[in-house]
Design a protein around this motif. Structure first.
Motif, PDB file in Angstrom:
ATOM      1  N   PRO A 134      39.101  46.946  37.755  1.00 16.56           N
ATOM      2  CA  PRO A 134      38.073  47.978  37.932  1.00 16.56           C
ATOM      3  C   PRO A 134      37.483  47.973  39.337  1.00 16.56           C
ATOM      4  CG  PRO A 134      37.760  46.806  35.858  1.00 16.56           C
ATOM      5  CD  PRO A 134      38.806  46.057  36.615  1.00 16.56           C
ATOM      6  N   SER A 135      37.123  49.147  39.823  1.00 18.46           N
ATOM      7  CA  SER A 135      36.536  49.294  41.156  1.00 18.46           C
ATOM      8  C   SER A 135      35.267  48.455  41.295  1.00 18.46           C
ATOM      9  CB  SER A 135      36.192  50.761  41.426  1.00 18.46           C
ATOM     10  OG  SER A 135      37.340  51.571  41.342  1.00 18.46           O
ATOM     11  N   GLY A 136      35.096  47.878  42.465  1.00 17.05           N
ATOM     12  CA  GLY A 136      33.866  47.171  42.769  1.00 17.05           C
ATOM     13  C   GLY A 136      33.709  45.822  42.088  1.00 17.05           C
ATOM     14  N   THR A 137      34.777  45.300  41.495  1.00 18.15           N
ATOM     15  CA  THR A 137      34.684  44.028  40.771  1.00 18.15           C
ATOM     16  C   THR A 137      35.305  42.880  41.554  1.00 18.15           C
ATOM     17  OG1 THR A 137      36.798  44.306  39.613  1.00 18.15           O
ATOM     18  CG2 THR A 137      34.826  45.264  38.588  1.00 18.15           C
ATOM     19  N   GLY A 138      34.920  41.669  41.169  1.00 12.41           N
ATOM     20  CA  GLY A 138      35.530  40.479  41.742  1.00 12.41           C
ATOM     21  C   GLY A 138      36.993  40.370  41.376  1.00 12.41           C
ATOM     22  N   PHE A 139      37.387  40.966  40.248  1.00 15.20           N
ATOM     23  CA  PHE A 139      38.787  40.942  39.835  1.00 15.20           C
ATOM     24  C   PHE A 139      39.656  41.704  40.835  1.00 15.20           C
ATOM     25  CE2 PHE A 139      36.367  40.736  35.797  1.00 15.20           C
ATOM     26  CZ  PHE A 139      36.761  39.467  35.382  1.00 15.20           C
ATOM     27  N   LEU A 140      39.175  42.873  41.269  1.00 14.24           N
ATOM     28  CA  LEU A 140      39.921  43.652  42.250  1.00 14.24           C
ATOM     29  C   LEU A 140      39.977  42.904  43.582  1.00 14.24           C
ATOM     30  CD1 LEU A 140      41.426  46.184  43.097  1.00 14.24           C
ATOM     31  CD2 LEU A 140      39.230  47.264  43.597  1.00 14.24           C
TER      32      LEU A 140
END
Length: 224
Positions: A134-140
């Motif tokens: 997802p946009s804006g996440t630490g995952f990205l």
């Protein structure tokens, strides 16, 4: 403060040019420029119309996202841009767009191989797909940082858009346009259902070696 004003103007000019050429639409995407000599960068504000944006609207952040200047909320992808500057010292400008043809390959998870000499010379050995988050996440941010190790200057975000890096705003803008050229021609070639030629491996490696030579100059400059 002079450094900040120059960077804010560069971000604004880039955004206006990207809108004019059709690479930024609405409020999608984001643009940033590294502040030389500081652990900081200039970045576009969140959810703001690029056509009316001025340097006063641009945000200045430290890599830890502390705001140094700017009244507007910074881009949702600020942490991603900070991570790129921390992990790729050759990069002084980052452009994230939702440009149409490159984004199409993010839907099919299809990397773009080395089709042209200039692609290998300025974008890298291939344009790889960065797995969805997802946009804006630490995952990205995590997914992007992993891919940065290949030293390429263009990536496609799965079900999202494109990400281009460069040593300065002009070259990064060029990389955005080159990526779209490669995406358009590759898509057309795929539609023919014929075998698609690539540049021979030895020539790809020579072109990429030239890119890495350039990158190392900027890496050394940003280390000091």
């Amino acid at each position: 403060m002079g450094n900040y004003e120059e960077a804010k103007q560069q971000v604004t000019t880039l955004c206006h040019n990207l809108v004019e050429k059709g690479y930024l639409m609405g409020t999608g995407g984001n643009v940033s420029v590294r502040i030389r000599g500081e652990h900081a960068f200039a970045i576009t504000p969140s959810n703001y119309d690029y056509t009316i944006m001025t340097p006063a609207d641009v945000c200045i952040l430290r890599y830890n996202l502390t705001v140094l200047e700017g009244e507007r909320k910074p881009s949702i992808e600020s942490a991603l841009h900070a991570a790129i500057y921390e992990n790729r010292l050759d990069t002084n400008c980052v452009i994230h767009t939702h440009q149409l043809y490159a984004s199409a390959f993010g839907l099919t998870k299809t990397p773009i191989p080395a089709l042209y000499d200039e692609q290998a010379r300025f974008l890298g050995k291939s344009v790889e797909i960065i797995n969805y988050a997802p946009s804006g996440t630490g995952f990205l941010k995590h997914n992007v940082v992993i891919r940065l190790k290949n030293h390429c200057n263009a990536y496609i975000l799965q079900n999202h858009g494109a990400l281009c890096l460069g040593p300065d705003p002009d070259r990064t803008m060029f990389n955005v346009q080159l990526l779209e050229k490669c995406a358009v021609t590759y898509l057309l070639a795929i539609c023919t259902e014929k075998k698609i030629s690539r540049i021979p491996l030895p020539f790809r490696e020579v072109a990429f070696a030239m890119l890495r030579k350039d990158q190392k100059k900027f890496e050394n400059a940003n280390e000091h």
